[in-house]
Enzyme design. Sequence first.
Site, PDB file in Angstrom:
ATOM      1  N   ASN A  81      71.589 130.915   0.862  1.00 10.06           N
ATOM      2  CA  ASN A  81      72.689 130.005   0.558  1.00 10.06           C
ATOM      3  C   ASN A  81      73.835 130.755  -0.118  1.00 10.06           C
ATOM      4  O   ASN A  81      73.772 131.965  -0.316  1.00 10.06           O
ATOM      5  CB  ASN A  81      72.178 128.847  -0.305  1.00 10.06           C
ATOM      6  CG  ASN A  81      72.817 127.536   0.050  1.00 10.06           C
ATOM      7  OD1 ASN A  81      74.010 127.481   0.334  1.00 10.06           O
ATOM      8  ND2 ASN A  81      72.040 126.470   0.028  1.00 10.06           N
ATOM      9  N   HIS A 111      70.337 150.966 -16.381  1.00  7.04           N
ATOM     10  CA  HIS A 111      71.227 151.831 -17.158  1.00  7.04           C
ATOM     11  C   HIS A 111      70.461 152.380 -18.350  1.00  7.04           C
ATOM     12  O   HIS A 111      69.567 151.708 -18.881  1.00  7.04           O
ATOM     13  CB  HIS A 111      72.451 151.047 -17.643  1.00  7.04           C
ATOM     14  CG  HIS A 111      73.256 150.469 -16.523  1.00  7.04           C
ATOM     15  ND1 HIS A 111      74.170 151.207 -15.814  1.00  7.04           N
ATOM     16  CD2 HIS A 111      73.253 149.240 -15.958  1.00  7.04           C
ATOM     17  CE1 HIS A 111      74.714 150.462 -14.878  1.00  7.04           C
ATOM     18  NE2 HIS A 111      74.171 149.257 -14.941  1.00  7.04           N
ATOM     19  N   GLY A 138      67.784 128.040  -6.765  1.00  9.62           N
ATOM     20  CA  GLY A 138      69.150 128.343  -7.160  1.00  9.62           C
ATOM     21  C   GLY A 138      69.227 129.045  -8.507  1.00  9.62           C
ATOM     22  O   GLY A 138      68.513 128.703  -9.441  1.00  9.62           O
ATOM     23  N   ARG A 176      57.261 133.046 -15.555  1.00  7.56           N
ATOM     24  CA  ARG A 176      55.811 133.096 -15.754  1.00  7.56           C
ATOM     25  C   ARG A 176      55.161 132.163 -14.753  1.00  7.56           C
ATOM     26  O   ARG A 176      55.721 131.137 -14.364  1.00  7.56           O
ATOM     27  CB  ARG A 176      55.455 132.713 -17.177  1.00  7.56           C
ATOM     28  CG  ARG A 176      55.722 131.272 -17.497  1.00  7.56           C
ATOM     29  CD  ARG A 176      55.640 130.961 -18.983  1.00  7.56           C
ATOM     30  NE  ARG A 176      55.829 129.549 -19.244  1.00  7.56           N
ATOM     31  CZ  ARG A 176      56.924 128.855 -19.046  1.00  7.56           C
ATOM     32  NH1 ARG A 176      57.984 129.415 -18.543  1.00  7.56           N
ATOM     33  NH2 ARG A 176      56.968 127.565 -19.326  1.00  7.56           N
TER      34      ARG A 176
END
Length: 181
Positions: A81, A111, A138, A176
């Site tokens: 999407n 990083h 989402g 989890r």
Amino acid sequence: MHTRMLAGDLYLADDPEIGETSAAALDLQDAYNQTSARQGPLRRVLLEQMLGSIGAGSEIRPPMYIDLGRNITIGARCFVNFNLTALDVAAITIGDDVLIGPNVQLLTPTHPVEPAPRRDKWEAAKPITIGNNVWLGGGVIVCPGVTIGENSVIGAGAVVSRDIPANVVAVGNPARVIRSI
């Protein structure tokens, strides 16, 4: 530097060769993001040029955002999407029949924690692997080095910082497992 990047070693993020590869990918990304819903064949051509591979019947709704594109492989019959961000300085492998909700982030870069090398633009990356028939809700964020097992469901807004086994539902920050499927 490009070889170091692909090996997962520290590399300089502002390396000119990597910069040129990224610029070419971003040109394709911009062209893709400007297509209309009625330009399906053009979208497919642009995806095939931009990505490492994309399987038959897979669809990505623009806009999408990438680093290099060619390190992304997407299996068959996937649906992605709006607003995918796939930072692919390491491999991102997406299996068959995967559903990816809006605003999902697949983030391979890492990083240094130490300030000096971070200031000097050193970074590294770890691959992401998403198994067959996974559903990412989402707003899911998948962190560097994570593998998500087949058939698993990751709930909306989850931050996946560790591997998720196959056939489970995982939610939260950090994600989890809350039950088996």
